[in-house]
Design a protein around this motif. Structure first.
Motif, PDB file in Angstrom:
ATOM      1  N   ASP A 160       0.819  -1.214   0.000  1.00  0.00           N
ATOM      2  CA  ASP A 160       0.000   0.000   0.000  1.00  0.00           C
ATOM      3  C   ASP A 160       0.855   1.268   0.000  1.00  0.00           C
ATOM      4  OD1 ASP A 160       0.977  -0.375   2.513  1.00  0.00           O
ATOM      5  OD2 ASP A 160      -0.900   0.030   3.575  1.00  0.00           O
ATOM      6  N   GLY A 161       2.149   1.122  -0.346  1.00  0.00           N
ATOM      7  CA  GLY A 161       3.011   2.279  -0.558  1.00  0.00           C
ATOM      8  C   GLY A 161       3.631   2.883   0.686  1.00  0.00           C
ATOM      9  N   LYS A 162       3.587   2.205   1.817  1.00  0.00           N
ATOM     10  CA  LYS A 162       4.198   2.713   3.040  1.00  0.00           C
ATOM     11  C   LYS A 162       5.668   2.296   3.104  1.00  0.00           C
ATOM     12  CE  LYS A 162      -0.083   2.816   5.724  1.00  0.00           C
ATOM     13  NZ  LYS A 162      -0.802   2.317   6.924  1.00  0.00           N
ATOM     14  N   VAL A 163       6.524   3.235   3.584  1.00  0.00           N
ATOM     15  CA  VAL A 163       7.967   3.003   3.633  1.00  0.00           C
ATOM     16  C   VAL A 163       8.414   2.828   5.082  1.00  0.00           C
ATOM     17  CG1 VAL A 163      10.242   3.944   3.063  1.00  0.00           C
ATOM     18  CG2 VAL A 163       8.295   4.372   1.550  1.00  0.00           C
ATOM     19  N   LEU A 164       9.256   1.829   5.313  1.00  0.00           N
ATOM     20  CA  LEU A 164       9.862   1.613   6.621  1.00  0.00           C
ATOM     21  C   LEU A 164      11.367   1.541   6.443  1.00  0.00           C
ATOM     22  CD1 LEU A 164       9.623   0.825   9.697  1.00  0.00           C
ATOM     23  CD2 LEU A 164       9.776  -1.547   8.918  1.00  0.00           C
ATOM     24  N   LYS A 165      12.096   2.380   7.200  1.00  0.00           N
ATOM     25  CA  LYS A 165      13.556   2.345   7.201  1.00  0.00           C
ATOM     26  C   LYS A 165      14.040   1.731   8.521  1.00  0.00           C
ATOM     27  CE  LYS A 165      14.332   6.527   4.403  1.00  0.00           C
ATOM     28  NZ  LYS A 165      14.980   7.866   4.410  1.00  0.00           N
ATOM     29  N   THR A 166      15.033   0.859   8.436  1.00  0.00           N
ATOM     30  CA  THR A 166      15.608   0.273   9.651  1.00  0.00           C
ATOM     31  C   THR A 166      17.124   0.222   9.503  1.00  0.00           C
ATOM     32  OG1 THR A 166      15.571  -2.046   8.897  1.00  0.00           O
ATOM     33  CG2 THR A 166      13.564  -1.192   9.914  1.00  0.00           C
ATOM     34  N   GLY A 167      17.811   0.087  10.623  1.00  0.00           N
ATOM     35  CA  GLY A 167      19.267  -0.023  10.627  1.00  0.00           C
ATOM     36  C   GLY A 167      19.746  -0.703  11.894  1.00  0.00           C
ATOM     37  N   GLY A 223      15.670   6.754  12.442  1.00  0.00           N
ATOM     38  CA  GLY A 223      14.982   7.305  13.612  1.00  0.00           C
ATOM     39  C   GLY A 223      14.825   6.274  14.711  1.00  0.00           C
ATOM     40  N   ALA A 224      13.600   6.159  15.227  1.00  0.00           N
ATOM     41  CA  ALA A 224      13.326   5.210  16.316  1.00  0.00           C
ATOM     42  C   ALA A 224      13.457   3.764  15.864  1.00  0.00           C
ATOM     43  CB  ALA A 224      11.927   5.454  16.886  1.00  0.00           C
ATOM     44  N   ASN A 225      13.486   3.541  14.557  1.00  0.00           N
ATOM     45  CA  ASN A 225      13.602   2.174  14.051  1.00  0.00           C
ATOM     46  C   ASN A 225      15.047   1.721  13.897  1.00  0.00           C
ATOM     47  OD1 ASN A 225      10.811   1.819  13.856  1.00  0.00           O
ATOM     48  ND2 ASN A 225      10.748   2.783  11.835  1.00  0.00           N
ATOM     49  N   CYS A 226      15.966   2.518  14.384  1.00  0.00           N
ATOM     50  CA  CYS A 226      17.345   2.067  14.457  1.00  0.00           C
ATOM     51  C   CYS A 226      17.412   0.994  15.542  1.00  0.00           C
ATOM     52  CB  CYS A 226      18.259   3.240  14.808  1.00  0.00           C
ATOM     53  SG  CYS A 226      19.999   2.823  14.843  1.00  0.00           S
ATOM     54  N   SER A 227      17.956  -0.170  15.202  1.00  0.00           N
ATOM     55  CA  SER A 227      17.902  -1.352  16.077  1.00  0.00           C
ATOM     56  C   SER A 227      16.446  -1.741  16.320  1.00  0.00           C
ATOM     57  CB  SER A 227      18.617  -1.110  17.416  1.00  0.00           C
ATOM     58  OG  SER A 227      19.982  -0.858  17.197  1.00  0.00           O
ATOM     59  N   LEU A 228      15.710  -1.957  15.243  1.00  0.00           N
ATOM     60  CA  LEU A 228      14.290  -2.288  15.306  1.00  0.00           C
ATOM     61  C   LEU A 228      14.068  -3.558  16.118  1.00  0.00           C
ATOM     62  CD1 LEU A 228      11.460  -1.495  14.132  1.00  0.00           C
ATOM     63  CD2 LEU A 228      11.931  -3.120  12.304  1.00  0.00           C
ATOM     64  N   SER A 229      13.135  -3.500  17.060  1.00  0.00           N
ATOM     65  CA  SER A 229      12.857  -4.673  17.898  1.00  0.00           C
ATOM     66  C   SER A 229      12.172  -5.752  17.074  1.00  0.00           C
ATOM     67  CB  SER A 229      11.962  -4.277  19.071  1.00  0.00           C
ATOM     68  OG  SER A 229      10.670  -3.919  18.611  1.00  0.00           O
TER      69      SER A 229
END
Length: 395
Positions: free
Chosen positions: A129-136, A152-158
């Motif tokens: 549905d076109g949503k973007v998620l960035k993780t690191g 952002g908060a998704n750095c070291s995503l749980s």
């Protein structure tokens, strides 16, 4: 003898630096180099990370552009790739694509050198549905701020949040698949009934009706238009199927096959043992599972009433499991799960006689009925006809 001041000065400068002076200077330069050089190297690597992140942002823009012009979001999700992905360029920055993750749905980079203590893995994912998620995943405190600048908060995503995104992405893919199928049905058919996405249940189970390509409110409105156009032929056909107890045929996957006639204007119906005609395959399938489960449970009751002892298989259907197809041992009203347990019961007769009575021969067809259509040679090899004379259990 007098020495001039000029000669004294020349003598002083000709002496040069002492060894102690040289040692002090070299030590100072070494200390300054030890402080400055690692910082310079770190900044160089961080600059490479920033360049890699800029390239990844370019991939995201490219993929979102492909998404906007795509006519099939599910095909985009499964096949689309960044058009300018350049692994040679990434290699100059110390990066490589991670494990074949090079699609728009998931592009991931990792350090080319697994032992690098500063470069870190990072990625992006685009749902159907076109949503973007960035993780690191930062490898050191020195790279933490860089990682946060990317994710952002998704750095070291749980793991929990990653699972939530994966579930949301899977749901979005199912929704787009359902809506795509509905749109294609409108083009290919456009009359009768089908299903589309239901936001209340988050499933592809909302029945919709179209008459001559135009959506109508519900089945009653559709039936009224059909009656106006064709008279009562369609309703009479449905009533006849219902009153006869007719059950729609199944395909190889056990799903009911919808039926229609010209006077029903392409609307498909599924019939089952005197019930009101079903308007979706899913509703028919769920009812059929309950119907077959009841039949399998009834087979046990019939076997008990017939004083069956020994091995017993819940029938006459193979699904749903349980109860259908399950093998147990019966002794009166008691059900044993294993032969060892049954052999300890009062119903067991050891080989050669003895015990409290004669053990009845095992008949796996005990309590298993056969549909009337088993009389036809075309159905004799079906599992439902296994206990009919000539069936696969009676040969």
């Amino acid at each position: 003898m007098k020495i001039s001041i000029k000669n004294k000065r020349n003598s002083y400068f000709e002496k040069g630096f002492t060894l102690i002076e040289l040692v002090v200077v070299i030590a100072g330069l070494t200390i300054l180099g030890g402080i400055a050089i690692p910082s310079v190297l770190t900044n160089i690597k961080l600059a490479k990370i920033d360049e890699a992140k800029a390239i990844m942002n370019g991939y995201i823009s490219d993929c979102l552009g492909q998404y906007r012009i795509s006519t099939d979001p599910n095909k985009f999700y499964s096949d689309a790739r960044p058009e300018n992905l350049d692994e040679v360029k990434l290699a100059t920055l110390g990066y490589r694509v991670e494990g074949g993750k090079d699609k728009c749905s998931w592009t991931a980079l990792e350090p080319s050198d697994d032992k690098d203590s500063l470069l870190y893995s990072f990625d992006y994912r685009i749902s159907a549905d076109g949503k973007v998620l960035k993780t690191g995943i930062p490898t050191a405190d020195r790279s933490l701020n860089s990682c946060r600048g990317w994710a952002g908060a998704n750095c070291s995503l749980s793991p929990e949040k990653a699972a939530q995104f994966a579930a949301a992405a899977a749901l979005a893919a199912k929704k787009n698949q359902c809506l795509t199928a509905y749109a294609q049905w409108k083009v290919d058919n456009g009359d009768g009934n089908t299903v589309t996405w239901n936001n209340d249940t988050n499933a592809c189970d909302k029945t919709v009706w179209l008459f001559n390509g135009t959506p109508v409110a519900d089945q009653a409105a559709y039936d009224a238009l059909v009656k106006q156009k064709y008279g009562t032929v369609c309703q009479e056909w449905k009533d006849q199927k219902k009153q006869s107890g007719y059950i729609s045929k199944k395909d190889d996957d056990g799903l009911g096959i919808g039926e229609t006639i010209e006077e029903c204007n392409k609307a498909k119906y599924w019939f089952h043992s005197g019930q009101e005609p079903f308007t979706t395959q899913v509703a028919w399938y769920n009812f059929n599972l309950d119907y077959q489960a009841q039949a399998c449970n009834q087979s046990k009751t019939t076997a008990i009433n017939n004083n069956h002892k020994g091995s017993f298989v819940y029938g006459p259907h193979s699904i749903p499991t349980p109860p259908c197809g399950r093998s147990v041992y019966l002794c009166g009203n008691t059900e044993y799960q294993t032969e060892e347990e049954y052999n300890k019961s009062s119903c067991y007769t050891p080989p050669g006689g003895g015990g409290g009575g004669n053990q009845q021969p095992i008949d796996r067809c005990m309590g298993v009925g056969s549909p009337t259509y088993c009389v036809s040679p075309f159905f004799i090899n079906n599992y439902d006809c296994r206990c009919y004379p000539g069936g696969i259990w009676r040969r």
